[in-house]
Design an enzyme around this catalytic site. Structure first.
Site, PDB file in Angstrom:
ATOM      1  CE1 TYR A 149      15.932  24.389 -73.746  1.00  0.00           C
ATOM      2  CE2 TYR A 149      15.423  22.146 -74.430  1.00  0.00           C
ATOM      3  CZ  TYR A 149      15.415  23.502 -74.681  1.00  0.00           C
ATOM      4  OH  TYR A 149      14.898  23.982 -75.860  1.00  0.00           O
ATOM      5  CE  LYS A 153      12.488  25.977 -74.123  1.00  0.00           C
ATOM      6  NZ  LYS A 153      11.955  27.213 -74.702  1.00  0.00           N
TER       7      LYS A 153
END
Length: 178
Positions: A149, A153
């Site tokens: 994740y 990002k």
């Protein structure tokens, strides 16, 4: 053409950031295009005439094009794009299936870029528009179970910085001259 700004927001499922942003923009007298993978997750917005609710799968080029066509047909413009749709991927990097990593990057990186590439020609033609890509503070302080994740990002942050510089260079090249 209506002077109210048209704001397209991805990831507007009830209970999330996109949903709250949609309500905030509507409260600020904007025309809000609230999108999500399923209209059922945005049922409360669909009942409110301030919202134009659309199903959008950010992984699908066809879905993106359909929504953009619907928005431009209804409002004639898109002033603001908020790329908010995203997915988590939790687990130790050595054990997270590559298919889960691919799904995370497809949603969190390529999904926003698919929207950017679709909307920029319209905004460039009008010489007006704003794009907001929702990142994550985890980029500054990654945790042991959020590597995929966080990496997705971080990639989005980098692409956003590059896009900002490219647009600045196009519209203000003198700032890059010695």
């Amino acid at each position: 053409m209506d002077s109210k700004p048209v704001v397209l927001i991805t990831g507007c499922s009830q209970g999330g950031i996109g949903h709250a942003l949609a309500r905030a923009f509507a409260a600020s007298d904007c025309r809000v295009v609230a999108t999500g993978r399923s209209k059922t997750t945005m049922a409360d917005l669909e009942q409110d005439p301030r919202f134009f609710v659309q199903e959008l799968d950010v992984l699908s080029e066809q879905s993106v094009q359909n929504v953009l066509s619907n928005v431009l047909e209804k409002f004639g413009k898109i002033d603001v794009l908020v790329n908010n749709a995203g997915v988590q991927c939790v687990g130790p990097l050595a054990e997270v299936p590559l298919s889960a990593m691919e799904q995370t990057f497809n949603t969190n990186v390529f999904g926003p870029m698919r929207l950017v590439q679709a909307v920029v020609p319209h905004m460039a033609y009008r010489k007006k528009g704003k794009i907001v890509n929702v990142g994550s503070v985890t980029v500054a302080a990654p945790g042991p179970w959020a590597g995929t994740y966080t990496a997705s990002k971080a990639a989005l942050h980098s692409l956003t910085d590059t896009l900002r510089l490219a647009i600045l260079f196009i519209f203000a090249p003198h700032q890059f001259m010695p």
